[in-house]
Design an enzyme around this catalytic site. Sequence first.
Site, short mmCIF file in Angstrom:
data_model
loop_
_atom_site.label_atom_id
_atom_site.label_comp_id
_atom_site.label_asym_id
_atom_site.label_seq_id
_atom_site.Cartn_x
_atom_site.Cartn_y
_atom_site.Cartn_z
N LYS A 25 1.01 -0.84 -0.23
CA LYS A 25 0.34 0.03 0.29
C LYS A 25 0.88 1.05 -0.16
CE LYS A 25 -3.82 2.20 2.36
NZ LYS A 25 -4.83 2.23 3.13
N LYS A 48 8.35 9.24 1.87
CA LYS A 48 8.09 9.91 2.99
C LYS A 48 6.21 10.86 3.28
CE LYS A 48 12.31 10.31 4.80
NZ LYS A 48 13.46 11.19 4.85
N ASP A 138 -0.99 -8.97 11.92
CA ASP A 138 -1.30 -9.83 10.94
C ASP A 138 -0.44 -10.58 10.01
OD1 ASP A 138 -0.72 -7.92 8.16
OD2 ASP A 138 -2.42 -8.64 8.46
N GLU A 142 -0.02 -13.78 2.26
CA GLU A 142 0.85 -12.46 1.13
C GLU A 142 1.85 -12.29 2.69
OE1 GLU A 142 -4.07 -11.43 1.60
OE2 GLU A 142 -2.90 -12.54 2.20
#
Length: 280
Positions: A25, A48, A138, A142
Amino acid sequence: MASNSVKRNWSIHDFEIGKPLGKGKFGRVYLAREAKSKYIVALKVIFKEQIEKYRLQHQLKREMEIQTSLRHPHILRLYGWFHDAERIFFILEYAHGGELYGELRRLGNLCEKQAATYIASLTHALAYCHEKHVIHRDIKPENLLLDHEGRLKIADFGWSVQSKNKRHTMCGTLDYLAPEMVENKAHDYAVDNWTLGVLCYEFLYGVPPFEADSQADTFRRIMKIDLAFPSTPQVSDEAKVLITQLLVKDSSKRLPLEKILKHPWIIMNADPNGTFSKYV
Ligand SMILES: Cc1nn(C)cc1-c1nc2c(-c3cnn(Cc4ccccc4)c3)c(Cl)cnc2[nH]1
């Protein structure tokens, strides 16, 4: 990479950049080679501006601190990091075998020996994390990679936390979340035990146990522990028992990590070579 890799002042000029490996992402990962030693790494590049836009500075700092501190054969190494005006670069271990998710999609579902070997490897890695008061939170296909020998590596500690007590932050995709997390209630290490049950089911059946057409339906299935075992593919009763002992709503009643490693299904099926690696 040299043991002092975390301390060196690296820059992008120290690396020859190769093909893109993946896209997340907030950034991309590239195959790269350290110019002097020719050592192959994965270079994760994050902008950033994206981190500031989503106020993820603290999460990123936590991911860096946690993954730098972890040394385990089933956890992807973070050798070091550096930044320039616009970007932050993570120098990561390169997993030659690619994403476990790709192998699962290609095969449809895994045989019991392969599934048990991955579950045992994950259990070893999570036991190590929990000893260091780290909850990953998590774990999903993936975020799992394979090295050149097909050994599992947990990557991406973006949602992990250093915790000695209950947590409240919501994270992750619903399919792998424990009931206490989807309800945004206090949660602890046992969320990773739940996820092991979800992954064991998905490795064996090819789909996560509470998959549904909508997030709302997945939410409802998780909260009801709406667990069903299809007649195909053929899965042993021992595997179903382990899954059932992990997908328990009361987090205190989920099978502890040390008992997973002694479970008959794991003992009968897991490959010792891929799972009983000593900590490095
Ligand atoms: C893909 C792939 N195919 N083969 C043959 C090897 C690989 C491979 N990929 C990696 C990767 C890798 C790539 N993408 N991702 C997902 C991602 C991307 C951006 C942010 C967060 C997470 C991880 C790594 Cl870190 C570390 N090692 C890797 N190796």
